[in-house]
Write an enzyme that holds these catalytic residues in place. Structure first.
Site, PDB file in Angstrom:
ATOM      1  N   LYS A 101       5.386  17.538   5.935  1.00 39.75           N
ATOM      2  CA  LYS A 101       4.163  18.303   5.624  1.00 39.75           C
ATOM      3  C   LYS A 101       4.447  19.803   5.652  1.00 39.75           C
ATOM      4  O   LYS A 101       5.153  20.295   6.539  1.00 39.75           O
ATOM      5  CB  LYS A 101       3.051  17.961   6.624  1.00 39.75           C
ATOM      6  CG  LYS A 101       2.503  16.552   6.423  1.00 39.75           C
ATOM      7  CD  LYS A 101       1.272  16.316   7.264  1.00 39.75           C
ATOM      8  CE  LYS A 101       0.851  14.862   7.211  1.00 39.75           C
ATOM      9  NZ  LYS A 101      -0.008  14.504   6.103  1.00 39.75           N
ATOM     10  N   ASP A 132       0.893   4.275  16.722  1.00 39.16           N
ATOM     11  CA  ASP A 132       0.720   4.600  15.310  1.00 39.16           C
ATOM     12  C   ASP A 132       0.843   6.100  15.056  1.00 39.16           C
ATOM     13  O   ASP A 132       1.361   6.526  14.027  1.00 39.16           O
ATOM     14  CB  ASP A 132      -0.659   4.099  14.855  1.00 39.16           C
ATOM     15  CG  ASP A 132      -0.876   4.253  13.359  1.00 39.16           C
ATOM     16  OD1 ASP A 132      -0.020   3.770  12.595  1.00 39.16           O
ATOM     17  OD2 ASP A 132      -1.888   4.857  12.960  1.00 39.16           O
ATOM     18  N   HIS A 173       4.408  10.914  15.055  1.00 40.44           N
ATOM     19  CA  HIS A 173       3.958  12.155  14.423  1.00 40.44           C
ATOM     20  C   HIS A 173       3.621  13.259  15.447  1.00 40.44           C
ATOM     21  O   HIS A 173       4.053  14.395  15.308  1.00 40.44           O
ATOM     22  CB  HIS A 173       2.703  11.912  13.589  1.00 40.44           C
ATOM     23  CG  HIS A 173       2.830  10.804  12.588  1.00 40.44           C
ATOM     24  ND1 HIS A 173       3.992  10.551  11.900  1.00 40.44           N
ATOM     25  CD2 HIS A 173       1.937   9.881  12.145  1.00 40.44           C
ATOM     26  CE1 HIS A 173       3.797   9.526  11.082  1.00 40.44           C
ATOM     27  NE2 HIS A 173       2.572   9.097  11.213  1.00 40.44           N
ATOM     28  N   ASP A 178       0.802  -1.217   0.000  1.00 39.77           N
ATOM     29  CA  ASP A 178       0.000   0.000   0.000  1.00 39.77           C
ATOM     30  C   ASP A 178       0.843   1.280   0.000  1.00 39.77           C
ATOM     31  O   ASP A 178       0.562   2.224  -0.729  1.00 39.77           O
ATOM     32  CB  ASP A 178      -0.816  -0.043   1.296  1.00 39.77           C
ATOM     33  CG  ASP A 178      -2.206   0.438   1.072  1.00 39.77           C
ATOM     34  OD1 ASP A 178      -2.816  -0.018   0.091  1.00 39.77           O
ATOM     35  OD2 ASP A 178      -2.654   1.281   1.869  1.00 39.77           O
ATOM     36  N   ARG A 215       7.253 -10.014  -4.134  1.00 40.04           N
ATOM     37  CA  ARG A 215       7.165 -11.478  -4.275  1.00 40.04           C
ATOM     38  C   ARG A 215       6.302 -11.888  -5.458  1.00 40.04           C
ATOM     39  O   ARG A 215       6.442 -12.962  -5.986  1.00 40.04           O
ATOM     40  CB  ARG A 215       6.535 -12.060  -3.010  1.00 40.04           C
ATOM     41  CG  ARG A 215       7.556 -12.315  -1.926  1.00 40.04           C
ATOM     42  CD  ARG A 215       6.903 -13.077  -0.811  1.00 40.04           C
ATOM     43  NE  ARG A 215       6.761 -12.196   0.337  1.00 40.04           N
ATOM     44  CZ  ARG A 215       7.084 -12.542   1.569  1.00 40.04           C
ATOM     45  NH1 ARG A 215       7.530 -13.738   1.824  1.00 40.04           N
ATOM     46  NH2 ARG A 215       6.942 -11.703   2.561  1.00 40.04           N
ATOM     47  N   HIS A 269       6.584  10.907   8.073  1.00 39.59           N
ATOM     48  CA  HIS A 269       6.116  11.736   6.955  1.00 39.59           C
ATOM     49  C   HIS A 269       5.481  13.049   7.407  1.00 39.59           C
ATOM     50  O   HIS A 269       5.375  13.977   6.627  1.00 39.59           O
ATOM     51  CB  HIS A 269       5.213  10.941   6.006  1.00 39.59           C
ATOM     52  CG  HIS A 269       3.803  10.751   6.477  1.00 39.59           C
ATOM     53  ND1 HIS A 269       3.467   9.833   7.427  1.00 39.59           N
ATOM     54  CD2 HIS A 269       2.645  11.356   6.121  1.00 39.59           C
ATOM     55  CE1 HIS A 269       2.155   9.884   7.644  1.00 39.59           C
ATOM     56  NE2 HIS A 269       1.636  10.805   6.862  1.00 39.59           N
ATOM     57  N   ASP A 322      11.932 -13.378  -3.030  1.00 42.41           N
ATOM     58  CA  ASP A 322      11.462 -13.561  -1.668  1.00 42.41           C
ATOM     59  C   ASP A 322      12.529 -12.942  -0.761  1.00 42.41           C
ATOM     60  O   ASP A 322      13.568 -13.548  -0.530  1.00 42.41           O
ATOM     61  CB  ASP A 322      11.297 -15.061  -1.392  1.00 42.41           C
ATOM     62  CG  ASP A 322      10.940 -15.317   0.060  1.00 42.41           C
ATOM     63  OD1 ASP A 322      10.779 -14.326   0.824  1.00 42.41           O
ATOM     64  OD2 ASP A 322      10.840 -16.499   0.446  1.00 42.41           O
ATOM     65  N   GLU A 350      -9.038  11.609  12.291  1.00 44.20           N
ATOM     66  CA  GLU A 350      -9.118  10.914  10.996  1.00 44.20           C
ATOM     67  C   GLU A 350     -10.521  10.357  10.808  1.00 44.20           C
ATOM     68  O   GLU A 350     -11.127   9.859  11.766  1.00 44.20           O
ATOM     69  CB  GLU A 350      -8.135   9.758  10.958  1.00 44.20           C
ATOM     70  CG  GLU A 350      -6.688  10.191  10.950  1.00 44.20           C
ATOM     71  CD  GLU A 350      -5.799   9.000  10.599  1.00 44.20           C
ATOM     72  OE1 GLU A 350      -5.536   8.810   9.409  1.00 44.20           O
ATOM     73  OE2 GLU A 350      -5.409   8.267  11.519  1.00 44.20           O
TER      74      GLU A 350
HETATM   75  C1  BG6 Z   1       0.379   6.886   9.303  1.00 40.91           C
HETATM   76  C2  BG6 Z   1      -0.427   5.976  10.184  1.00 40.91           C
HETATM   77  O1  BG6 Z   1       1.685   7.019   9.778  1.00 40.91           O
HETATM   78  O2  BG6 Z   1      -0.228   8.162   9.251  1.00 40.91           O
HETATM   79  C3  BG6 Z   1      -1.848   5.885   9.687  1.00 40.91           C
HETATM   80  O3  BG6 Z   1       0.157   4.696  10.191  1.00 40.91           O
HETATM   81  C4  BG6 Z   1      -2.449   7.262   9.568  1.00 40.91           C
HETATM   82  O4  BG6 Z   1      -2.644   5.085  10.548  1.00 40.91           O
HETATM   83  C5  BG6 Z   1      -1.547   8.137   8.727  1.00 40.91           C
HETATM   84  O5  BG6 Z   1      -3.711   7.131   8.943  1.00 40.91           O
HETATM   85  C6  BG6 Z   1      -2.043   9.562   8.707  1.00 40.91           C
HETATM   86  O6  BG6 Z   1      -1.311  10.268   7.770  1.00 40.91           O
HETATM   87  P1  BG6 Z   1      -1.922  11.511   7.036  1.00 40.91           P
HETATM   88  O7  BG6 Z   1      -0.781  12.045   6.230  1.00 40.91           O
HETATM   89  O8  BG6 Z   1      -3.076  11.023   6.201  1.00 40.91           O
HETATM   90  O9  BG6 Z   1      -2.366  12.424   8.130  1.00 40.91           O
END
Ligand code: BG6
Length: 465
Positions: free
Chosen positions: A174, A227, A232, A14, A43, A170, A85, A208
């Site tokens: 932003k 998570d 973050h 994904d 794989r 990530h 693999d 979210e």
């Molecule tokens: C990811 C989490 O790091 O950040 C996800 O694993 C979450 O669960 C996502 O949905 C949120 O990222 P963004 O950029 O959509 O706020």
């Protein structure tokens, strides 16, 4: 610069489809990256053509720059699909032969796979010439728990050079997270009052709308705290709360962020019931790959303190959750009231979906009245279409930074360790004291207990402007 080879392990996952390939497409089409070859390791039995067909709809859906067939074709020509693999150490010998045949010597390895595979991939890469002189990028969670994360980090740093191990977060790519320091440090109207003397409380909201979707098996072992919070949201917290630094030399940034984390009020000194509320949305246990009796939290609200001179007793509220009534991420700074009946000033840094800055201040009510009423200024950065095209996606920025060996906006191990330890301690105490995981309705604002957490202290979750 010599041609770089970026190898993505987890090329049919994904993350690769949604984030990495669209970001690489944008970088390629905007000619920011030209000398790069991309090896996709997966794989599944694809060849170059069939893989390009698979990724086409994802690229179409997720690219920032306009999609064009011809550009896509040229981008695809940079890709090689390599079936293997990656859990089989012997499979790295033919991979080495492949690199050799195509004269690929300058490497970046992107591990877009679950952390349990980092170890075996790192071992396999010992068979690849020059691999240890390259860079490796890893995604959170950087291990299964703090102990395994420490061991893994040690191993990666023993093979690659320490500053070529990139822990990607990530959120640090932003636009508006990058903007926090500029807003704070270049405006005396904010920087001079950035402390407990003037600030009543701070909120960091990361709501979210999506649920766990097809990531149940990962998420059920992780939960909202691991998570979102320990990475973050603690990154944002530490940028908001850090001591001033020189914007033009970011050397001090990590040290200052780390200082904030080290000054978080020790968990042993907290009344845990008055610190954290965990929740789970109804029907979470019916999600695919989620345990039917799961106690994993899909929501977390926290009330934290930073015990240093700047922040004495200023609450920092953090909340995040899945399946909530909106997607919204913002930092809200509420200043102290100057008079009992006058609304406090508010500064909101809007991170997503809208990017901008909102300020609320007071004026005399227009006309013959002497009443004081609130007024506001709302700067919407993302409303300007030109900015949308000009603002790179988080992954674009961060991938480019790895290629340029610039690690300033990546998490450092000591930060990760400090956050991890803190969040683990919080979670342990919460469970030890048998505090409940509160149910909440899908598409609501979360459990009511999270509202009570604030109302007990005469505060309330701030709604967006
Ligand atoms: C990811 C989490 O790091 O950040 C996800 O694993 C979450 O669960 C996502 O949905 C949120 O990222 P963004 O950029 O959509 O706020």
């Amino acid at each position: 610069m010599n041609d770089l080879t970026l190898t993505i392990f987890g090329g049919t996952g994904d993350l690769t489809y949604r984030k990495l390939l669209p970001a690489l497409y944008n970088l390629y089409v905007s000619k920011q990256v030209v000398n790069i070859r991309i090896v996709i390791v997966g794989r599944r039995a694809y060849d170059h053509e069939s893989y390009c067909e698979v990724i086409k709809p994802w690229i179409k859906q997720f690219v920032r720059l306009p999609y064009r067939d011809q550009a896509f074709q040229m981008f695809c020509d940079q890709l090689s699909y390599y079936q293997m693999d990656f859990t089989d150490e012997q499979a790295y010998l033919p991979l080495q032969a492949f690199y050799q045949k195509h004269q690929m010597n300058h490497h970046i390895f992107y591990l877009a796979v679950a952390p349990r595979f980092f170890d075996i991939i790192a071992k396999g890469l010992h068979h690849v010439t020059n691999a240890n002189m390259g860079s490796v990028v890893i995604e959170k969670p950087f291990g299964e728990d703090l102990i395994s994360a420490k061991a893994l980090n040690k191993e990666l740093e023993a093979f690659f050079t320490k500053d070529r191990v990139y822990h990607i977060d990530h959120y640090l790519g932003k636009e508006m997270v990058r903007n926090i320091q500029a807003i704070r440090f270049t405006n005396p109207i904010f920087s001079n009052i950035w402390s407990h003397e003037y600030i009543e409380h701070v909120q960091i909201n990361a709501m979210e709308e999506v649920g766990v979707e097809n990531r149940g098996s990962y998420y059920d072992h992780s939960g909202a705290l691991k998570d979102m919070v320990q990475n973050h949201l603690f990154q944002i917290l530490s940028i908001i709360a850090m001591e001033p630094m020189n914007l033009y030399t970011r050397d001090e940034m990590h040290a200052r962020q780390l200082q904030v984390l080290k000054h978080l009020r020790p968990v042993s000194n907290l009344n845990i019931e008055d610190t954290m509320v965990l929740g789970q949305y109804f029907d979470y246990q019916k999600e695919p790959s989620v345990a039917s009796d799961s106690q994993t939290e899909t929501y977390a609200a926290l009330r934290l303190f930073i015990d240093n001179q700047r922040w004495q007793d200023t609450p920092f509220y953090i909340r995040t959750g899945k399946k909530l009534d909106r997607r919204e991420m913002e930092v809200i700074i509420t200043f102290k009231r100057v008079m009992p009946d006058v609304d406090p000033n508010i500064l909101i840094i809007k991170i997503q979906p809208n990017e901008g800055v909102y300020v609320r201040f007071n004026i005399k009510k227009p006309g013959n009245s002497e009443d004081i009423v609130p007024a506001s200024m709302d700067f919407c950065q993302s409303c300007l279409d030109i900015n949308r095209i000009n603002t790179p996606e988080a992954y674009e920025r961060l991938l480019l930074a790895v290629m340029q060996q610039d690690s300033s906006w990546f998490s450092k191990w000591d930060q990760i360790e400090a956050s991890w330890q803190y969040v683990e301690e919080l979670k342990q105490r919460y469970h030890k004291e048998n505090l409940p995981i509160y149910d909440y309705l899908s598409y609501s604002s979360g459990p009511q207990a999270a509202d009570v957490l604030l109302s007990k202290h005469q505060h309330a979750w701030q709604k967006s402007s």
